[in-house]
Design an enzyme around this catalytic site. Structure first.
Site, PDB file in Angstrom:
ATOM      1  N   GLU A  78       1.024  21.376  -9.238  1.00  0.00           N
ATOM      2  CA  GLU A  78       1.656  20.122  -9.667  1.00  0.00           C
ATOM      3  C   GLU A  78       0.972  19.559 -10.913  1.00  0.00           C
ATOM      4  O   GLU A  78       1.618  19.029 -11.820  1.00  0.00           O
ATOM      5  CB  GLU A  78       1.570  19.070  -8.546  1.00  0.00           C
ATOM      6  CG  GLU A  78       2.381  19.406  -7.298  1.00  0.00           C
ATOM      7  CD  GLU A  78       1.555  20.128  -6.244  1.00  0.00           C
ATOM      8  OE1 GLU A  78       0.724  20.992  -6.610  1.00  0.00           O
ATOM      9  OE2 GLU A  78       1.749  19.849  -5.043  1.00  0.00           O
ATOM     10  N   ARG A  83       0.690  18.639 -16.833  1.00  0.00           N
ATOM     11  CA  ARG A  83      -0.034  18.729 -18.106  1.00  0.00           C
ATOM     12  C   ARG A  83       0.738  19.571 -19.126  1.00  0.00           C
ATOM     13  O   ARG A  83       0.733  19.266 -20.316  1.00  0.00           O
ATOM     14  CB  ARG A  83      -1.431  19.297 -17.887  1.00  0.00           C
ATOM     15  CG  ARG A  83      -2.314  18.288 -17.185  1.00  0.00           C
ATOM     16  CD  ARG A  83      -3.760  18.730 -17.212  1.00  0.00           C
ATOM     17  NE  ARG A  83      -4.588  17.625 -16.750  1.00  0.00           N
ATOM     18  CZ  ARG A  83      -5.795  17.350 -17.227  1.00  0.00           C
ATOM     19  NH1 ARG A  83      -6.325  18.109 -18.161  1.00  0.00           N
ATOM     20  NH2 ARG A  83      -6.469  16.332 -16.768  1.00  0.00           N
ATOM     21  N   CYS A 279      -2.486  15.827  -4.433  1.00  0.00           N
ATOM     22  CA  CYS A 279      -1.220  15.793  -5.182  1.00  0.00           C
ATOM     23  C   CYS A 279      -0.298  14.698  -4.649  1.00  0.00           C
ATOM     24  O   CYS A 279       0.469  14.116  -5.421  1.00  0.00           O
ATOM     25  CB  CYS A 279      -0.546  17.160  -5.137  1.00  0.00           C
ATOM     26  SG  CYS A 279      -1.479  18.404  -6.058  1.00  0.00           S
ATOM     27  N   LYS A 282      -1.426  11.672  -6.523  1.00  0.00           N
ATOM     28  CA  LYS A 282      -1.068  11.712  -7.951  1.00  0.00           C
ATOM     29  C   LYS A 282       0.433  11.476  -8.143  1.00  0.00           C
ATOM     30  O   LYS A 282       0.842  10.754  -9.048  1.00  0.00           O
ATOM     31  CB  LYS A 282      -1.519  13.033  -8.569  1.00  0.00           C
ATOM     32  CG  LYS A 282      -3.048  13.112  -8.665  1.00  0.00           C
ATOM     33  CD  LYS A 282      -3.567  14.306  -9.441  1.00  0.00           C
ATOM     34  CE  LYS A 282      -5.100  14.192  -9.587  1.00  0.00           C
ATOM     35  NZ  LYS A 282      -5.696  15.303 -10.334  1.00  0.00           N
ATOM     36  N   LYS A 452      -7.815   6.085 -24.730  1.00  0.00           N
ATOM     37  CA  LYS A 452      -7.234   5.722 -23.426  1.00  0.00           C
ATOM     38  C   LYS A 452      -7.323   4.213 -23.208  1.00  0.00           C
ATOM     39  O   LYS A 452      -6.367   3.568 -22.776  1.00  0.00           O
ATOM     40  CB  LYS A 452      -8.011   6.432 -22.298  1.00  0.00           C
ATOM     41  CG  LYS A 452      -7.502   7.831 -22.003  1.00  0.00           C
ATOM     42  CD  LYS A 452      -8.398   8.509 -20.988  1.00  0.00           C
ATOM     43  CE  LYS A 452      -8.131   8.014 -19.591  1.00  0.00           C
ATOM     44  NZ  LYS A 452      -7.434   8.999 -18.760  1.00  0.00           N
TER      45      LYS A 452
HETATM   46 ZN   LIG Z   1      -2.221  19.817  -4.355  1.00  0.00          ZN
END
Ligand SMILES: [Zn+2]
Length: 484
Positions: A78, A83, A279, A282, A452
């Site tokens: 993922e 990216r 994940c 995220k 950032k």
């Molecule tokens: Zn994962």
């Protein structure tokens, strides 16, 4: 409307077209696949195109983190897919700012800012339920009725659960997988059977799992948004991801109460803790912050959100996915302009990835060696230069130890390389057309962290998300972001 099977088919087909390098060895190695599909509406038709794709199951431990931004910490599929998508977006923005044709962006009202073209959206595909909270899935056929009986796969799972529970060995003592993949029991005896896709009700209990040992425990199920009293369910899939430090922990009881649900979790490394969030976490974050990241936010009028997340055939619960990706962030408010709580539609396809763990075990032949996760991570994205990037242990696949620290060992997806691509975008932008946050008046910007931090709206949105939903999200180590 997104057709989950069509998305899965498109992604598996694209994967097949990739060259051999970094792919799993059929029948012995398995991996996980994720991708970003761009949808472009043209009149009544919708063009669908895979613009980024990733495979991978590994995450490196804390001690391998680099202050130079030159290593990939998290190589779960993922993360690799996202990216790669950022590389693609940088390319499209470069085309936009230099007056070339691009298929994604058009100028927004505010100087230096860009918006999605009308009719363009992005769908996220993953061949498996994301690791972490979304993987703590009640096993079907239980008295709680959490899972509809759609296929015979539930029977397979139940058999497995029965076998394990009658084995009498609490699995709490067993070690976590080093790969941090999503959980999933498999049933090698289950016949492969195509199944219609279901937007909200589906199951397909095959698919990559960390280990056969990482499987079933009795479960308690919390209401969305947090831990709570256990409800009756016969069993549960487990995740190898551990609760973040400083908060609630898994009770680790054999039987009911192994996991606590709704919590942030970090991926396991190879026997080491990591700083990489699961994940599930995220994806939940991208539902508020967008998936473009802090740097591209300088250029965008609005954050970019996935309109849907499609999961391939594997153990899956729509309720649990909703809890992990949507409910946990639903209370976030007071976001700055350009950000909103924009959870994706959640869908599952009935089509299984041919290199999933369960498929691999089914195809495994005697003498092939132990079935194991593929060590390489493949990134492909739709860019003109160097679209492929194959890595292992966070560096270019095949890079020698001596090469570490040089450009030849770096993944094009590492922070440093993405930062340099972004800087090329900035230098290609006419100074008069720079977004305000990057214009000379914005102060001197030098390091990755400077850029950032200067993404003010993004940082404000992040503070809101932390405050309202994820106060325990581990703060990154600033010292690891000061490269340039
Ligand atoms: Zn994962």
């Amino acid at each position: 409307m997104v057709d989950a099977d069509e998305i899965a088919r498109l992604c598996y087909g694209r994967f097949q077209q990739l060259p051999r390098r970094g792919k799993p060895e059929a029948g012995r190695e398995w991996t996980l696949l994720a991708a970003v599909v761009q949808m472009s509406r043209r009149g009544d038709a919708v063009e669908k195109e895979v613009v980024a794709m990733g495979t991978g199951t590994k995450c490196i431990g804390d001690t391998s983190a680099s202050p130079d931004g030159d290593v990939l910490n998290d190589s779960h599929a993922e993360v690799i897919a996202r990216r790669g998508c950022v590389r693609y977006l940088i390319q499209e923005l470069r085309r936009a700012v230099t007056g070339g044709h691009n298929s994604v962006f058009r100028e927004a009202e505010e100087r230096g800012r860009w918006s999605l073209r009308p009719g363009v959206s992005f769908v996220f595909f993953t061949s498996h339920t994301p690791c972490g909270d979304a993987s703590i899935i009640p096993v079907p056929d239980g008295p709680s009725g959490l899972r509809p009986s759609v296929s015979d796969g539930g029977g397979g799972l139940k058999r497995k659960a029965e076998q394990q529970s009658t084995g009498g060995k609490p699995k709490a003592a067993r070690e976590a997988p080093e790969d941090g993949a999503g959980t999933a029991p498999e049933d090698a005896a289950r016949p492969r059977r195509p199944r219609p896709s279901h937007a909200s009700r589906c199951e397909a209990p095959e698919e990559p799992a960390p280990r056969p040992s990482e499987q079933l425990e009795m479960e308690h199920r919390a209401p969305p948004g947090g831990a709570g009293p256990p409800l009756q369910a016969p069993d549960v899939h487990r995740t190898g991801a551990k609760c973040v430090p400083g908060g609630q922990v898994d009770p680790l009881q054999p039987g009911v109460g192994y996991h606590r649900t709704g919590l942030l979790r970090v991926k396991p490394g190879r026997g080491e803790p990591t700083r990489s969030l699961s994940c599930s976490d995220k994806l939940a974050r991208w539902g508020v912050m967008g998936f473009q990241g802090a740097l591209l936010s300088h250029y965008l009028q609005e954050a970019l959100y996935f309109s849907a997340v499609v999961v391939g055939a594997c153990p899956y619960s729509p309720d649990v996915m909703h809890r992990a990706l949507v409910s946990r962030c639903s209370g976030v408010s007071d976001l700055p302009a350009g950000f909103s709580v924009r959870p994706p539609a959640l869908l599952q396809s009935g089509l299984e990835f041919p290199f999933s763990q369960s498929q691999t075990e089914r195809r495994h032949r005697a003498g092939q060696g132990r079935v194991s996760p593929c060590g390489a991570a493949i990134s492909w994205c739709n860019v003109a230069e160097r679209p492929l990037d194959v890595t292992a242990s966070g560096y270019k696949h095949g890079a020698t130890k001596k090469a570490v620290g040089t450009a030849s060992a770096r993944s094009l997806l590492c922070k440093l390389e993405l930062f340099h691509s972004f800087l090329s975008l900035v230098s290609d932008t006419d100074p008069s057309a720079l977004p305000k946050s990057l214009s000379p008046g914005a102060g001197e910007l030098r390091t990755y962290w400077d850029y950032k931090r200067a993404s003010g709206s993004y940082q404000r949105a992040w503070q809101q998300l932390l405050g309202h939903a994820f106060p325990l999200w581990p703060r990154g180590d600033r010292d690891l972001l000061l490269f340039c």
